[in-house]
Design a protein around this motif. Sequence first.
Motif, PDB file in Angstrom:
ATOM      1  N   TYR A  28      18.610   8.566 -13.845  1.00  0.00           N
ATOM      2  CA  TYR A  28      17.799   8.996 -14.276  1.00  0.00           C
ATOM      3  C   TYR A  28      16.308   9.314 -13.630  1.00  0.00           C
ATOM      4  N   GLY A  29      16.642  10.399 -12.516  1.00  0.00           N
ATOM      5  CA  GLY A  29      15.618  10.594 -11.621  1.00  0.00           C
ATOM      6  C   GLY A  29      15.089   9.711 -10.545  1.00  0.00           C
ATOM      7  N   ASP A  30      15.746   8.733 -10.349  1.00  0.00           N
ATOM      8  CA  ASP A  30      15.353   7.470  -9.428  1.00  0.00           C
ATOM      9  C   ASP A  30      16.182   8.007  -8.114  1.00  0.00           C
ATOM     10  N   GLY A  31      15.649   8.490  -6.972  1.00  0.00           N
ATOM     11  CA  GLY A  31      16.154   9.134  -5.929  1.00  0.00           C
ATOM     12  C   GLY A  31      16.773   8.096  -4.912  1.00  0.00           C
ATOM     13  N   ASN A  54       0.669  -1.287   0.041  1.00  0.00           N
ATOM     14  CA  ASN A  54      -0.066  -0.088   0.061  1.00  0.00           C
ATOM     15  C   ASN A  54       0.798   1.244  -0.003  1.00  0.00           C
ATOM     16  N   LEU A  55       2.225   1.160   0.233  1.00  0.00           N
ATOM     17  CA  LEU A  55       3.134   2.464   0.117  1.00  0.00           C
ATOM     18  C   LEU A  55       3.752   2.628  -1.293  1.00  0.00           C
ATOM     19  N   LYS A  62       6.917   5.686  -5.031  1.00  0.00           N
ATOM     20  CA  LYS A  62       7.263   6.089  -6.398  1.00  0.00           C
ATOM     21  C   LYS A  62       7.060   7.767  -6.581  1.00  0.00           C
ATOM     22  N   SER A  63       6.156   8.431  -5.966  1.00  0.00           N
ATOM     23  CA  SER A  63       6.087   9.916  -6.000  1.00  0.00           C
ATOM     24  C   SER A  63       7.114  10.509  -5.319  1.00  0.00           C
ATOM     25  N   MET A  64       7.496   9.814  -4.049  1.00  0.00           N
ATOM     26  CA  MET A  64       8.704  10.317  -3.485  1.00  0.00           C
ATOM     27  C   MET A  64      10.241  10.169  -3.975  1.00  0.00           C
ATOM     28  N   THR A  65      10.266   9.290  -4.781  1.00  0.00           N
ATOM     29  CA  THR A  65      11.661   8.947  -5.396  1.00  0.00           C
ATOM     30  C   THR A  65      12.107  10.433  -6.293  1.00  0.00           C
TER      31      THR A  65
END
Length: 188
Positions: free
Chosen positions: A51-54, A15-16, A21-24
């Motif tokens: 590539y933007g994946d924090g 459920n997280l 995904k939005s926080m990365t």
Amino acid sequence: GFTIGNGDEDDLPINLDSWVKSMTSMVYEALAQKDMFPKDSRIWKVLETCYGDGYYAFHQIIFKAHPCNHDAPSTLVATYPSQGDKSLADYFYEFNDFLQLRAYIMNTTSDLDTDEERDLFIDHTKYSSYITRITRDDRRVAAHAYKYSKNQLLSTLQQVLEMSDSPLRRARNAPAARIGVGINNIGA
């Protein structure tokens, strides 16, 4: 990294997933700020490949520095730190960090509440002979044990080093004494 799912081995529940995904991207944006790292840092090359994946970027940044990824992690804790020119407080915190790292790498539990670690801490201070001489008998008195607990040790040793016969106080007063002697010699 970490895993998301409903399995027993997953780090986070499913459920997280959308939240993660939005926080990365936010993590990536924070890491990619132009003043976050020195311009010549290897971290910029790491960020270019993420590539933007924090979360992936963060993992790649700490991967090389984490002790479990070191070729021979036990060598990181082979030698106890010494005070040298550091303040007693800075040395105290470094020594505690060393003990925590050693506990992680060697899978042990010891801290400054054990006599052996306390002895080694004192032995590696700048004024170890003086501190040992002053505290030796006091440390054996059960009623004074609290003064040498890990939560009080730094304060206790700082008080010892402020005693009138302390080599630290003599070292602090030495330049003033030399100046005073020089002034008296000039007037003679």
